[in-house]
Design a protein around this motif. Structure first.
Motif, mmCIF file in Angstrom:
data_model
loop_
_atom_site.group_PDB
_atom_site.id
_atom_site.type_symbol
_atom_site.label_atom_id
_atom_site.label_comp_id
_atom_site.label_asym_id
_atom_site.label_seq_id
_atom_site.Cartn_x
_atom_site.Cartn_y
_atom_site.Cartn_z
ATOM 1 N N LEU A 199 0.830 -1.207 0.000
ATOM 2 C CA LEU A 199 0.000 0.000 0.000
ATOM 3 C C LEU A 199 0.864 1.257 0.000
ATOM 4 O O LEU A 199 0.613 2.198 -0.765
ATOM 5 C CB LEU A 199 -0.943 -0.005 1.212
ATOM 6 C CG LEU A 199 -1.882 1.195 1.334
ATOM 7 C CD1 LEU A 199 -2.858 1.248 0.160
ATOM 8 C CD2 LEU A 199 -2.629 1.146 2.669
ATOM 9 N N LEU B 165 -5.749 -6.091 -1.255
ATOM 10 C CA LEU B 165 -5.888 -4.632 -1.237
ATOM 11 C C LEU B 165 -7.017 -4.173 -2.152
ATOM 12 O O LEU B 165 -7.784 -3.270 -1.802
ATOM 13 C CB LEU B 165 -4.567 -3.963 -1.638
ATOM 14 C CG LEU B 165 -3.409 -4.132 -0.655
ATOM 15 C CD1 LEU B 165 -2.119 -3.605 -1.265
ATOM 16 C CD2 LEU B 165 -3.715 -3.443 0.671
ATOM 17 N N GLY C 97 -7.835 4.071 0.284
ATOM 18 C CA GLY C 97 -6.485 3.568 0.503
ATOM 19 C C GLY C 97 -5.561 4.643 1.040
ATOM 20 O O GLY C 97 -4.746 4.389 1.941
#
Length: 162
Positions: free
Chosen positions: A58, A90, A116
């Motif tokens: 990420l 993710l 995110g």
């Protein structure tokens, strides 16, 4: 000769295991320190539903918009099939997007979503707080020296592999 600092953290019953020979090896000390830091990182990331590898991915995607899966796999030093599992996790949480690159339909550009980015910021703040607490009592100059030493080891390994 025994090191100035010894590791007396064993909680098992019975006599303390003599680790003096191992404590003289930098690799052993690095591994033991990594284990402590990894356990702390795991605790910092747990409330966010992230693991070390998903957090790393990420961060790299957020900091490098448009990164390809191949570039990410290389940066993380993981096999591409293993990376797919990380990216699927993710993407399933709507933290990243995989978009086909028009000039090469086999390649995906990775981008972080707003969700995110928000998780990145919260998790990174918690990781920094945990790391600061874990490293309390180690001055900035010593931390800098340790980081520089780790980078030298990594660069040496990369140079030797060419």
């Amino acid at each position: 000769m025994k090191p100035a600092l010894s590791d007396k953290t064993h909680k098992s019953a019975g006599p303390i295991v003599d680790e003096s020979t191992l404590q003289g090896f930098l690799g052993y000390q690095l591994k033991r320190a990594f284990n402590v830091m990894q356990a702390d990182l795991t605790q910092a990331l747990k409330p966010h539903g992230l693991r070390m590898l998903t957090y790393t991915a990420l961060i790299l995607i957020a900091d490098n918009p448009g990164l390809s899966q191949s570039q990410l796999a290389a940066a993380m030093d993981v096999e591409r099939p293993n990376l797919v599992v990380i990216l699927d996790a993710l993407e399933h949480r709507a933290l990243i997007l995989r978009e086909r690159v028009p000039s090469d339909r086999r390649t995906y550009a990775l981008k972080v979503t707003l969700k995110g980015r928000q998780l990145y910021e919260k998790a990174t703040a918690d990781v920094k707080t945990h790391e600061q607490a874990l490293l309390a009592g180690i001055d900035a100059a010593t931390r800098k020296t340790v980081v520089e030493a780790m980078l030298l080891i990594r660069h040496r390994a990369a140079k030797d592999s060419l």
